[in-house]
Write a protein that holds these residues in place. Structure first.
Motif, PDB file in Angstrom:
ATOM      1  N   GLU A 156       0.835  -1.210   0.000  1.00 44.83           N
ATOM      2  CA  GLU A 156       0.000   0.000   0.000  1.00 44.83           C
ATOM      3  C   GLU A 156       0.869   1.259   0.000  1.00 44.83           C
ATOM      4  O   GLU A 156       0.623   2.206  -0.750  1.00 44.83           O
ATOM      5  CB  GLU A 156      -0.925  -0.010   1.220  1.00 44.83           C
ATOM      6  N   TRP A 157       1.900   1.268   0.837  1.00 44.90           N
ATOM      7  CA  TRP A 157       2.772   2.448   0.927  1.00 44.90           C
ATOM      8  C   TRP A 157       3.558   2.655  -0.365  1.00 44.90           C
ATOM      9  O   TRP A 157       3.686   3.772  -0.851  1.00 44.90           O
ATOM     10  CB  TRP A 157       3.732   2.277   2.107  1.00 44.90           C
ATOM     11  N   LEU A 158       4.065   1.581  -0.944  1.00 41.40           N
ATOM     12  CA  LEU A 158       4.834   1.676  -2.180  1.00 41.40           C
ATOM     13  C   LEU A 158       3.982   2.221  -3.325  1.00 41.40           C
ATOM     14  O   LEU A 158       4.443   3.014  -4.142  1.00 41.40           O
ATOM     15  CB  LEU A 158       5.410   0.305  -2.554  1.00 41.40           C
ATOM     16  N   ALA A 159       2.719   1.795  -3.399  1.00 42.75           N
ATOM     17  CA  ALA A 159       1.823   2.299  -4.439  1.00 42.75           C
ATOM     18  C   ALA A 159       1.638   3.805  -4.307  1.00 42.75           C
ATOM     19  O   ALA A 159       1.579   4.528  -5.316  1.00 42.75           O
ATOM     20  CB  ALA A 159       0.479   1.583  -4.371  1.00 42.75           C
ATOM     21  N   MET A 160       1.566   4.292  -3.084  1.00 39.76           N
ATOM     22  CA  MET A 160       1.414   5.733  -2.850  1.00 39.76           C
ATOM     23  C   MET A 160       2.656   6.509  -3.263  1.00 39.76           C
ATOM     24  O   MET A 160       2.578   7.706  -3.562  1.00 39.76           O
ATOM     25  CB  MET A 160       1.097   5.975  -1.374  1.00 39.76           C
ATOM     26  N   GLN A 161       3.821   5.856  -3.294  1.00 40.78           N
ATOM     27  CA  GLN A 161       5.081   6.509  -3.659  1.00 40.78           C
ATOM     28  C   GLN A 161       5.408   6.363  -5.148  1.00 40.78           C
ATOM     29  O   GLN A 161       6.493   6.724  -5.588  1.00 40.78           O
ATOM     30  CB  GLN A 161       6.240   5.927  -2.838  1.00 40.78           C
ATOM     31  N   ASP A 162       4.485   5.820  -5.932  1.00 41.15           N
ATOM     32  CA  ASP A 162       4.693   5.605  -7.373  1.00 41.15           C
ATOM     33  C   ASP A 162       5.809   4.603  -7.623  1.00 41.15           C
ATOM     34  O   ASP A 162       6.516   4.662  -8.635  1.00 41.15           O
ATOM     35  CB  ASP A 162       4.999   6.940  -8.079  1.00 41.15           C
ATOM     36  N   ALA A 163       6.011   3.676  -6.686  1.00 44.87           N
ATOM     37  CA  ALA A 163       7.008   2.621  -6.837  1.00 44.87           C
ATOM     38  C   ALA A 163       6.355   1.407  -7.490  1.00 44.87           C
ATOM     39  O   ALA A 163       5.196   1.091  -7.210  1.00 44.87           O
ATOM     40  CB  ALA A 163       7.590   2.247  -5.479  1.00 44.87           C
ATOM     41  N   LEU A 164       7.095   0.729  -8.361  1.00 45.60           N
ATOM     42  CA  LEU A 164       6.569  -0.420  -9.084  1.00 45.60           C
ATOM     43  C   LEU A 164       7.152  -1.707  -8.521  1.00 45.60           C
ATOM     44  O   LEU A 164       8.376  -1.865  -8.462  1.00 45.60           O
ATOM     45  CB  LEU A 164       6.915  -0.304 -10.573  1.00 45.60           C
ATOM     46  N   ILE A 165       6.304  -2.623  -8.106  1.00 43.32           N
ATOM     47  CA  ILE A 165       6.770  -3.926  -7.612  1.00 43.32           C
ATOM     48  C   ILE A 165       6.959  -4.840  -8.815  1.00 43.32           C
ATOM     49  O   ILE A 165       6.006  -5.170  -9.524  1.00 43.32           O
ATOM     50  CB  ILE A 165       5.778  -4.531  -6.614  1.00 43.32           C
ATOM     51  N   GLU A 166       8.214  -5.236  -9.060  1.00 41.37           N
ATOM     52  CA  GLU A 166       8.527  -6.034 -10.240  1.00 41.37           C
ATOM     53  C   GLU A 166       8.460  -7.528  -9.974  1.00 41.37           C
ATOM     54  O   GLU A 166       8.192  -8.317 -10.877  1.00 41.37           O
ATOM     55  CB  GLU A 166       9.916  -5.647 -10.758  1.00 41.37           C
ATOM     56  N   SER A 167       8.711  -7.928  -8.749  1.00 45.57           N
ATOM     57  CA  SER A 167       8.611  -9.349  -8.416  1.00 45.57           C
ATOM     58  C   SER A 167       8.496  -9.515  -6.908  1.00 45.57           C
ATOM     59  O   SER A 167       8.834  -8.607  -6.136  1.00 45.57           O
ATOM     60  CB  SER A 167       9.834 -10.124  -8.937  1.00 45.57           C
ATOM     61  N   ALA A 168       8.006 -10.695  -6.510  1.00 44.15           N
ATOM     62  CA  ALA A 168       7.896 -11.032  -5.085  1.00 44.15           C
ATOM     63  C   ALA A 168       8.341 -12.479  -4.904  1.00 44.15           C
ATOM     64  O   ALA A 168       7.819 -13.386  -5.569  1.00 44.15           O
ATOM     65  CB  ALA A 168       6.461 -10.850  -4.609  1.00 44.15           C
ATOM     66  N   ASP A 169       9.343 -12.684  -4.047  1.00 45.38           N
ATOM     67  CA  ASP A 169       9.858 -14.031  -3.782  1.00 45.38           C
ATOM     68  C   ASP A 169       9.459 -14.448  -2.359  1.00 45.38           C
ATOM     69  O   ASP A 169       9.888 -13.819  -1.383  1.00 45.38           O
ATOM     70  CB  ASP A 169      11.388 -14.050  -3.925  1.00 45.38           C
ATOM     71  N   TYR A 170       8.643 -15.495  -2.279  1.00 42.31           N
ATOM     72  CA  TYR A 170       8.131 -15.945  -0.992  1.00 42.31           C
ATOM     73  C   TYR A 170       8.963 -17.118  -0.467  1.00 42.31           C
ATOM     74  O   TYR A 170       9.272 -18.053  -1.196  1.00 42.31           O
ATOM     75  CB  TYR A 170       6.666 -16.369  -1.125  1.00 42.31           C
ATOM     76  N   GLU A 171       9.302 -17.028   0.808  1.00 45.52           N
ATOM     77  CA  GLU A 171      10.013 -18.102   1.490  1.00 45.52           C
ATOM     78  C   GLU A 171       9.288 -18.403   2.795  1.00 45.52           C
ATOM     79  O   GLU A 171       8.265 -17.780   3.109  1.00 45.52           O
ATOM     80  CB  GLU A 171      11.470 -17.698   1.729  1.00 45.52           C
ATOM     81  N   ALA A 172       9.822 -19.332   3.545  1.00 42.93           N
ATOM     82  CA  ALA A 172       9.113 -19.784   4.743  1.00 42.93           C
ATOM     83  C   ALA A 172       8.932 -18.678   5.778  1.00 42.93           C
ATOM     84  O   ALA A 172       7.919 -18.641   6.491  1.00 42.93           O
ATOM     85  CB  ALA A 172       9.851 -20.967   5.367  1.00 42.93           C
ATOM     86  N   ASP A 173       9.898 -17.778   5.874  1.00 43.71           N
ATOM     87  CA  ASP A 173       9.854 -16.787   6.945  1.00 43.71           C
ATOM     88  C   ASP A 173       9.594 -15.364   6.466  1.00 43.71           C
ATOM     89  O   ASP A 173       9.773 -14.398   7.221  1.00 43.71           O
ATOM     90  CB  ASP A 173      11.159 -16.822   7.738  1.00 43.71           C
ATOM     91  N   GLY A 174       9.210 -15.172   5.204  1.00 39.85           N
ATOM     92  CA  GLY A 174       8.941 -13.821   4.748  1.00 39.85           C
ATOM     93  C   GLY A 174       8.965 -13.705   3.236  1.00 39.85           C
ATOM     94  O   GLY A 174       8.998 -14.704   2.512  1.00 39.85           O
ATOM     95  N   VAL A 175       8.945 -12.475   2.757  1.00 38.22           N
ATOM     96  CA  VAL A 175       8.883 -12.203   1.323  1.00 38.22           C
ATOM     97  C   VAL A 175       9.883 -11.102   0.970  1.00 38.22           C
ATOM     98  O   VAL A 175      10.104 -10.167   1.744  1.00 38.22           O
ATOM     99  CB  VAL A 175       7.452 -11.777   0.902  1.00 38.22           C
ATOM    100  N   THR A 176      10.523 -11.243  -0.198  1.00 33.83           N
ATOM    101  CA  THR A 176      11.422 -10.214  -0.712  1.00 33.83           C
ATOM    102  C   THR A 176      10.760  -9.566  -1.927  1.00 33.83           C
ATOM    103  O   THR A 176      10.422 -10.252  -2.899  1.00 33.83           O
ATOM    104  CB  THR A 176      12.775 -10.804  -1.129  1.00 33.83           C
ATOM    105  N   LEU A 177      10.541  -8.268  -1.848  1.00 35.09           N
ATOM    106  CA  LEU A 177       9.955  -7.511  -2.953  1.00 35.09           C
ATOM    107  C   LEU A 177      11.059  -6.804  -3.724  1.00 35.09           C
ATOM    108  O   LEU A 177      11.904  -6.130  -3.133  1.00 35.09           O
ATOM    109  CB  LEU A 177       8.959  -6.477  -2.430  1.00 35.09           C
ATOM    110  N   SER A 178      11.055  -6.971  -5.039  1.00 34.09           N
ATOM    111  CA  SER A 178      11.976  -6.235  -5.913  1.00 34.09           C
ATOM    112  C   SER A 178      11.208  -5.072  -6.511  1.00 34.09           C
ATOM    113  O   SER A 178      10.161  -5.268  -7.152  1.00 34.09           O
ATOM    114  CB  SER A 178      12.505  -7.155  -7.020  1.00 34.09           C
ATOM    115  N   ILE A 179      11.714  -3.847  -6.319  1.00 29.39           N
ATOM    116  CA  ILE A 179      10.950  -2.636  -6.598  1.00 29.39           C
ATOM    117  C   ILE A 179      11.728  -1.713  -7.531  1.00 29.39           C
ATOM    118  O   ILE A 179      12.946  -1.532  -7.372  1.00 29.39           O
ATOM    119  CB  ILE A 179      10.658  -1.895  -5.270  1.00 29.39           C
ATOM    120  N   ALA A 180      11.035  -1.125  -8.501  1.00 28.94           N
ATOM    121  CA  ALA A 180      11.598  -0.040  -9.311  1.00 28.94           C
ATOM    122  C   ALA A 180      11.238   1.264  -8.597  1.00 28.94           C
ATOM    123  O   ALA A 180      10.108   1.744  -8.680  1.00 28.94           O
ATOM    124  CB  ALA A 180      11.023  -0.070 -10.723  1.00 28.94           C
ATOM    125  N   TRP A 181      12.224   1.799  -7.895  1.00 27.96           N
ATOM    126  CA  TRP A 181      11.992   2.928  -6.976  1.00 27.96           C
ATOM    127  C   TRP A 181      12.317   4.255  -7.670  1.00 27.96           C
ATOM    128  O   TRP A 181      13.389   4.404  -8.257  1.00 27.96           O
ATOM    129  CB  TRP A 181      12.857   2.754  -5.729  1.00 27.96           C
TER     130      TRP A 181
END
Length: 207
Positions: A156-181
């Motif tokens: 939600e916060w990234l969308a407000m900053q005009d940041a683009l989420i290019e990918s999301a990698d899910y693992e057992a303990d969390g997620v890594t978001l790759s963003i075009a900032w």
């Protein structure tokens, strides 16, 4: 940094033609994100108009005010009468990532140095007047590692900053978001850290 660029696909060009004292000045204008793109445009123009008198050029393969990835050529016209005026017209437009080739078919009447400067300037200025434009936002890659509870807040916060989420990698303990900032929002990154306090486990960024 945010600026305007030609709203054209890679490999596409816009055509504009004027006639001055029986000489034809054909302008090809294109989106030029890098020097290789301009080399391809020039090669295409030379192949399409092999019998033209001159193929004069100018480009800015970067943001307005770029000083390194630029170039211009008179291609046999008297020095300073074609390429530089064309480049100055591009520079004055405020556009980035733009280039043009002006193809001249000599009509038999010499224009003189002043006349050539005016002709090549006019050829580019008129071509740019009808050129479609779109905004370009300079970005860099940002990667954030968060726990699952923080993902919705981060998105939600990234969308407000005009940041683009290019990918999301899910693992057992969390997620890594790759963003075009957006680089113009670098000063806002501290707000993300504050917003996700306790949920953000890593923040990596490219230069």
């Amino acid at each position: 940094m945010r600026y305007a660029i030609p709203d054209l696909a890679s490999g596409e060009h816009r055509y504009h033609e004027i006639e001055i004292e029986k000489s034809r000045f054909i302008t090809w204008t294109a989106f030029i994100p890098d020097i290789a793109s301009f080399d391809a445009l020039l090669a295409q123009a030379r192949a399409a108009h092999p019998n033209a008198s001159h193929h004069c050029t100018a480009y800015i393969a970067g943001a307005p005010g770029e000083q390194n990835a630029i170039g211009f050529s008179d291609d046999g016209e008297p020095g300073g009468t074609a390429g530089r005026p064309m480049y100055q017209a591009l520079e004055g437009s405020g556009l980035g990532q733009v280039g043009c080739v002006v193809i001249r078919y000599f009509g038999g009447t010499k224009l003189g140095t002043g006349g050539l400067v005016r002709a090549y300037t006019q050829a580019v200025v008129q071509a740019l007047e009808g050129l479609p434009r779109r905004p370009f936002i300079e970005r860099r890659t940002l990667r954030i590692r968060i726990d699952f509870a923080g993902e919705a807040i981060a998105r939600e916060w990234l969308a407000m900053q005009d940041a683009l989420i290019e990918s999301a990698d899910y693992e057992a303990d969390g997620v890594t978001l790759s963003i075009a900032w957006p680089r113009e929002r670098d000063s806002d990154l501290s707000a993300l850290t504050s917003r996700l306090k306790g949920q953000l486990t890593r923040l990596d960024s490219s230069a």
